[in-house]
Design an enzyme around this catalytic site. Structure first.
Site, mmCIF file in Angstrom:
data_model
loop_
_atom_site.group_PDB
_atom_site.id
_atom_site.type_symbol
_atom_site.label_atom_id
_atom_site.label_comp_id
_atom_site.label_asym_id
_atom_site.label_seq_id
_atom_site.Cartn_x
_atom_site.Cartn_y
_atom_site.Cartn_z
ATOM 1 N N GLU A 167 0.708 -1.166 -0.102
ATOM 2 C CA GLU A 167 -0.034 -0.031 0.144
ATOM 3 C C GLU A 167 0.740 1.433 -0.008
ATOM 4 O OE1 GLU A 167 -0.448 -2.440 1.793
ATOM 5 O OE2 GLU A 167 -2.367 -3.121 2.265
ATOM 6 N N ILE B 186 24.659 -4.332 -22.834
ATOM 7 C CA ILE B 186 24.910 -5.304 -21.763
ATOM 8 C C ILE B 186 23.833 -6.326 -21.811
ATOM 9 C CG2 ILE B 186 24.865 -5.252 -19.301
ATOM 10 C CD1 ILE B 186 27.406 -3.921 -20.827
ATOM 11 N N HIS C 218 21.941 5.098 -15.936
ATOM 12 C CA HIS C 218 20.849 5.271 -14.846
ATOM 13 C C HIS C 218 20.248 6.638 -14.892
ATOM 14 C CE1 HIS C 218 23.898 2.371 -13.698
ATOM 15 N NE2 HIS C 218 22.831 1.840 -12.833
ATOM 16 N N CYS D 11 25.356 -0.609 -18.079
ATOM 17 C CA CYS D 11 24.455 -1.567 -17.639
ATOM 18 C C CYS D 11 23.534 -1.825 -18.820
ATOM 19 C CB CYS D 11 23.650 -1.098 -16.392
ATOM 20 S SG CYS D 11 23.076 -2.626 -15.330
HETATM 21 N N1 GLN Z 1 21.831 -8.672 -18.685
HETATM 22 C C1 GLN Z 1 21.466 -7.717 -17.877
HETATM 23 C C2 GLN Z 1 20.574 -6.443 -18.461
HETATM 24 O O1 GLN Z 1 21.213 -6.121 -19.282
HETATM 25 C C3 GLN Z 1 22.394 -7.168 -16.888
HETATM 26 C C4 GLN Z 1 21.544 -6.420 -15.728
HETATM 27 C C5 GLN Z 1 22.374 -6.017 -14.551
HETATM 28 O O2 GLN Z 1 23.530 -5.842 -14.753
HETATM 29 N N2 GLN Z 1 21.660 -5.766 -13.617
HETATM 30 O O3 GLN Z 1 19.521 -6.171 -18.150
HETATM 31 ZN ZN ZN Z 2 24.504 -3.893 -14.852
#
Ligand code: GLN
Ligand code: ZN
Length: 745
Positions: A21, A422, A685, A717
């Site tokens: 909630e 990634i 990010h 990432c």
């Molecule tokens: N292979 C994953 C992605 O690209 C790696 C994610 C991560 O490092 N948290 O989403």
């Molecule tokens: Zn990552």
């Protein structure tokens, strides 16, 4: 009001609500669909529900101020006036200033988010700059105390203790401790004036390695606070491990109660015995694991508790740490195997255990429930056990890197400074909708697969168009990088509502590893093979590594974690071999959590890193020399584990670096890392699109630490949280930047 502590307590309780909630209310407030008053009404309702539940469970000492709109470290920062000028300047309401620190405002960056010890909870790092003047602001603990009292419930406000608060801050320094302690002194006096009889100050920083000076400082803090004339009784809580030399230091102060984690820190017991006797202090024994979801072995816990009663005047039973780290209520999970359910305890059930243990310590064990029957035979898988027993060191070794690199280059023929991503591409609203429809039964499995295949095709064509060198399939079919594998492996169970707060309003639902792990069938091969069929460029297979799978699950405790990691590794190894057989030439095994579960004490770290590295190598050493193994790490400072990263022996390591300004490359160079490396040159990010020249700069900086023939260009990432427009623009810049650096290094 009572001055004794009572028999039972918990150090904290989930605040998100049984049905998340709080998440919904806070997000609605952020979105502007409810106002501050409506948010506060929901919050008060959730607090009242928790207090009443704890009282009805007959818990003796009930905590308060464990509720938080975002984070309890941030709450403590506010309570001591540690609000950086850049947020005060905004001139917003107290609530909006608070959220600005957590989420940013205009162009002001947020406080940094980092992991809370060895849990999956993340706290906001207080900034103690020269502009901070500590000032007491106990409004929150006092009003929550009064709120509970209005319900007829006496509570014990909880705050992060001053020493831990400063050690967790930026800079991590006790320089201003004496000043801060005076602010705490004023807060304690204000609490006493409001009628508070007990206060809990958390000092978990002292279960990590601390200098003698830091331990002296702890003693000084609690001697000073103990001397206060008008104050509540003080309970100093510690958790997540052994207190070591800080224990005698604390015992030498006038505080009335000390809490010890006897689950993560069994050695605390011997240490206490060596320090006895210790006057009239209450020892609060953390006998019920607050960090995992297994039921307590009540008889063993009573035995430990009884050892303590011989040492201390008074012993109370508690959870080993706050119950924040476990889901709220097991009783709503109706689809779990009953043999598993009877072995589990979530927060509500753990409260019952604490109460039972408290009573058993006083009145004897006659009323304890019968011990559990033995685990079902089906949870043991002989084939896996035999395979594990027959492993030799050679199963964790590949050929020398020189030989592998030559074979891979001959096969892949990649340019210098290859570009890649990634793994994940944006998880669009359409993808999430398809998953929801599949769950609701309005889309069948074949229809779902079709949509995912269309997405893979789109992602492959996009990457070809952009000119990337090593492609990915985009992971559209994955809800989560651990859950996806957990759902397909033996020995894993998923809950329906087992949510745990990760940070702010973000919650995760970790799978439970309850039995031996084995792969039933290939888990990723059809997706990767399909993607590969669409292009002549190499498509990277994408797996989550054993260490990360364990780190983001609740793991069985009836065998060493290293054995469970090896079982997961064997399943992944089979997957890599199948990927290879399906024509996949590059396989990435993600280990973003490698640093995360590093033990808190240096003395325990080597053993962990040894088995963690061993499990990764077991997972990745089954492929041929000319199959290129990548790994990916993120979310952490890696300095401490840099030699372990080298020991993973991956052919290519991609690593978060765009925020830490490439320092990681110097660290790698310093230890002689000699294989491929892809420092993240785009911080995914943030929604910001990096310019081509910015990426060129980052790559040029990288080339000074790593020769271009070993360097990769990639984001830091996965792209799942980004949108397509940013992704396209950013990747275009990334490819162009790599081109430029290639032609003019
Ligand atoms: N292979 C994953 C992605 O690209 C790696 C994610 C991560 O490092 N948290 O989403
Ligand atoms: Zn990552």
């Amino acid at each position: 009001m009572s001055t004794t502590f009572g028999q039972s307590t918990v150090l904290g309780y989930p605040r998100i609500g049984a049905d998340r909630e709080l998440k919904r209310a806070v997000e609605a407030y952020w979105a502007g669909t409810i106002d501050a008053e409506a948010l506060e009404t929901t919050a008060a309702g959730l607090r009242a529900e928790v207090w009443q539940q704890l009282r009805n469970a007959r818990l003796d000492s009930i905590p308060s101020n464990t509720f938080s709109y975002y984070d309890h470290v941030l709450d403590t920062a506010v309570a001591v006036g540690a609000i950086p000028e850049r947020f005060r300047r905004l001139g917003r309401s107290a609530l909006d200033t608070y959220f600005a620190m957590a989420r940013g405002a205009d162009t002001e960056p947020t406080l940094e988010l980092t992991k809370w010890f060895d849990t999956n909870y993340h706290y906001l790092v207080p900034e103690i700059g020269p502009g901070i003047t500590f000032t007491p602001n106990p409004a929150k603990p006092i009003s929550e105390y009064a709120e509970a009292r209005a319900l007829g419930i006496e509570t014990r406000p909880v705050l992060v203790g001053p020493a831990t608060f400063l050690l967790l801050s930026k800079p991590s320094s006790l320089d201003r401790l004496d000043e801060l302690v005076e602010t705490y002194a004023q807060i304690l006096t204000a609490l006493a004036e409001a009628g508070v009889t007990w206060v809990q100050l958390d000092e978990p920083a002292y279960v990590t390695d601390r200098t003698l000076d830091e331990i002296d400082a702890l003693q000084r803090v609690y001697t000073r606070l103990g001397e206060l004339k008008n104050r509540p009784r003080i309970f100093v809580a510690t958790y997540f491990g052994e207190l070591g030399d800080a224990l005698p230091a604390l015992l030498g102060t006038p505080v009335e109660a000390i809490g010890l984690d006897l689950v993560a820190g069994p050695g605390n017991l011997a240490r206490l015995a060596a320090a006895a006797p210790f006057g009239g202090k209450t020892i609060v024994a953390g006998l019920v694991d607050g960090h995992n979801i297994w039921r307590t072995d009540l008889r063993a816990a009573v035995t430990n508790g009884t050892t303590l009663t011989a040492l201390a005047d008074h012993v109370a039973v508690s959870s080993s740490c706050s119950l924040l780290h476990v889901p709220v209520d097991l009783s709503v999970e109706t689809r779990l195997d009953p043999a598993l359910t009877e072995r589990l305890a979530f927060a509500r059930q753990k409260v019952d255990e604490v109460v039972l243990l408290g009573t058993a310590l006083r009145d004897g064990t006659a009323d304890l429930p019968a011990p559990l029957p033995p685990t079902p035979a089906g949870w043991r898988l002989t084939a896996v056990r035999e395979k594990l027993a027959s492993l030799t060191p050679a199963d964790r070794e590949r050929a020398g890197y020189g030989q592998r690199a030559a074979a891979q280059q001959a096969r892949l023929n990649l340019p210098e400074l290859p570009t890649t991503t990634i793994g994940s591409f944006p998880q669009t609203a359409e993808l999430r909708r398809a998953r929801a429809q599949l769950r609701a039964g309005t889309l069948d499995a074949a229809g779902y697969r079709e949509r995912m295949r269309a997405e893979v095709e789109h992602v492959i064509h996009l990457q070809e168009r952009l000119g990337l060198d090593v492609l990915v399939h985009g992971e559209p079919e994955r809800n989560d990088m651990v859950q996806y594998f957990g759902e397909q492996l033996d020995g894993f169970a998923a809950t329906d509502s087992g949510w745990v707060q990760s940070y702010g309003s973000r919650c995760v639902r970790p799978p439970i590893i309850y039995g031996d792990v084995a792969r039933k069938a290939p888990m990723t091969v059809t997706w990767s093979a399909y993607a590969q069929s669409l292009t002549t460029k190499p498509v990277k297979g994408m797996l989550t590594g054993p260490v990360t799978i364990l780190a983001w699950s609740f793991v069985r405790t009836d065998q060493p974690r290293s054995d469970t990691a090896d079982q997961v590794a064997l399943a992944l190894r089979d997957e890599t071999v199948d990927l290879e057989a399906a024509g996949i030439t590059v396989i990435q095994v993600d280990e973003p959590a490698l640093r995360e579960t590093l033990p808190l004490r240096r003395a325990d770290q080597k053993a962990y890193l040894d088995w963690a590295v061993g499990a990764f190598r077991l997972a990745t050493s089954g492929v041929a020399d000319d199959t290129q193994v990548h790994t990916h790490l993120c979310y952490s400072e890696f300095g401490e584990v840099i030699t372990a990263i080298d020991a993973l022996d991956a052919d290519v390591t991609s690593i978060e670096a765009s925020r830490s300004k490439m320092e990681v490359l110097d660290d790698l160079a310093a230890i002689g890392y000699s294989r491929g490396v892809g420092p993240g040159v785009w911080d995914i990010h943030s929604p910001r699109i990096p310019s081509e020249s910015e990426i060129v700069d980052a790559l040029r900086r990288a080339v000074t630490a790593v020769p271009a023939r070993r360097l990769w260009a990639n984001p830091d990432c996965g792209l799942k949280t980004r949108g397509y427009p940013e992704v396209e623009a950013s990747l275009k810049h990334l490819v162009a930047a790599a081109d430029r650096v290639r032609s003019r290094p």
